[in-house]
Design an enzyme around this catalytic site. Sequence first.
Site, PDB file in Angstrom:
ATOM      1  CD  GLU A 197      -8.811   0.248  -8.617  1.00 36.94           C
ATOM      2  OE1 GLU A 197      -7.609   0.520  -8.841  1.00 36.94           O
ATOM      3  OE2 GLU A 197      -9.578   1.021  -8.029  1.00 36.94           O
ATOM      4  CG  ASP A 246      -3.625   1.778  -8.262  1.00 36.17           C
ATOM      5  OD1 ASP A 246      -3.834   2.324  -9.376  1.00 36.17           O
ATOM      6  OD2 ASP A 246      -4.537   1.274  -7.575  1.00 36.17           O
ATOM      7  CG  HIS A 251      -6.324   2.311 -11.632  1.00 40.14           C
ATOM      8  ND1 HIS A 251      -6.340   2.762 -10.335  1.00 40.14           N
ATOM      9  CD2 HIS A 251      -7.018   3.240 -12.341  1.00 40.14           C
ATOM     10  CE1 HIS A 251      -6.996   3.900 -10.271  1.00 40.14           C
ATOM     11  NE2 HIS A 251      -7.419   4.228 -11.472  1.00 40.14           N
ATOM     12  CG  ASP A 301     -13.488   4.484 -16.376  1.00 36.99           C
ATOM     13  OD1 ASP A 301     -13.762   5.571 -16.900  1.00 36.99           O
ATOM     14  OD2 ASP A 301     -12.414   4.274 -15.783  1.00 36.99           O
TER      15      ASP A 301
HETATM   16  C1  GLP Z   1      -9.751   7.140 -12.372  1.00 34.39           C
HETATM   17  C2  GLP Z   1     -10.140   6.708 -13.777  1.00 34.39           C
HETATM   18  C3  GLP Z   1      -8.921   6.406 -14.625  1.00 34.39           C
HETATM   19  C4  GLP Z   1      -7.926   7.542 -14.532  1.00 34.39           C
HETATM   20  C5  GLP Z   1      -7.509   7.716 -13.087  1.00 34.39           C
HETATM   21  C6  GLP Z   1      -6.473   8.805 -12.902  1.00 34.39           C
HETATM   22  O1  GLP Z   1      -9.491   6.080 -11.545  1.00 34.39           O
HETATM   23  N1  GLP Z   1     -11.002   5.553 -13.796  1.00 34.39           N
HETATM   24  O2  GLP Z   1      -9.333   6.200 -15.977  1.00 34.39           O
HETATM   25  O3  GLP Z   1      -6.835   7.297 -15.357  1.00 34.39           O
HETATM   26  O4  GLP Z   1      -8.659   8.043 -12.340  1.00 34.39           O
HETATM   27  O5  GLP Z   1      -7.079  10.028 -12.745  1.00 34.39           O
HETATM   28  P1  GLP Z   1      -6.325  11.418 -12.846  1.00 34.39           P
HETATM   29  O6  GLP Z   1      -6.074  11.593 -14.307  1.00 34.39           O
HETATM   30  O7  GLP Z   1      -7.292  12.413 -12.328  1.00 34.39           O
HETATM   31  O8  GLP Z   1      -5.094  11.288 -12.065  1.00 34.39           O
END
Ligand code: GLP
Length: 270
Positions: free
Chosen positions: A148, A141, A143, A72
Amino acid sequence: MRLIIEPDYDLLSKWAANYVAAKITKANPSAQKPFVLGLPTGSSPLGMYKNLIELYKAGKVSFEHIITFNMDEYVALPQNHPQSYYTFMWENFFSHINIKKENVHILNGNAPDLEKECAEYEEEMKKVGGIDLFLGGIGPDGHIAFNEPGSSLSSRTRIKTLTTDTIIANSRFFDNDVNKVPKTAVTVGVGTVLDAKEVLIMVNGHNKARALQQVAEGAINQMWTITALQLHPKGIIVADEAACAELTVGVYKYFKDIEKDNLNPDSLLK
Ligand code: GLP
């Protein structure tokens, strides 16, 4: 779906990196037959990237014939912005390994036609034979990528509006100012991830415990998009103890028992 429970984040990261390195080595990629990785950003995969860089420096893995597709990217954030996923990937991983620049694919969140950009991304993946191993993290959450809650579980690469929860969670990277966090992103879909031959998701920390409980024990559900992993023939989650806080004792013990011979990261590289 497999659930590997490691004592802490360091061992989780080592397990994930060794798993990836072992897969690459076993595939023995070449120019004619490259190995295709799907890659995440966020704090969860940072330890894995560090371990993979060390393995590369020690001559234990090569990225010469690896093709990558990132999950992404934020929309309308300049590519060279310190928080763009483009910057993240080059700073934390690509600059330190022998990957070829032309083999790196990251969605362009500044493309003039974002729908076209997303459709072409899917085409590019198909052209190289699909993703061999998709790596990922999850949001609190549940995702996956930027899918989302409420995202279609068969969704493809497209533009998504970020939820308030995600904007607040990600504001820690934007001076804790929610107004600086982009409101939309381009992201692979849940269906895109499920198309990969294999999927490995890293889940660490207490704030992911509810999401882990949903995917390990709950039903497949569009409000926790990670639960779609249950449909994948080769889905693996590697978690730390902190993320297991909401698992029922029986489920926790079940996975500890069934994976007891696979928990040592060093055994993966033998
Ligand atoms: C963002 C990214 C996700 C990732 C999430 C969790 O929303 N788009 O791909 O898994 O953050 O991030 P973190 O690993 O910093 O908790």
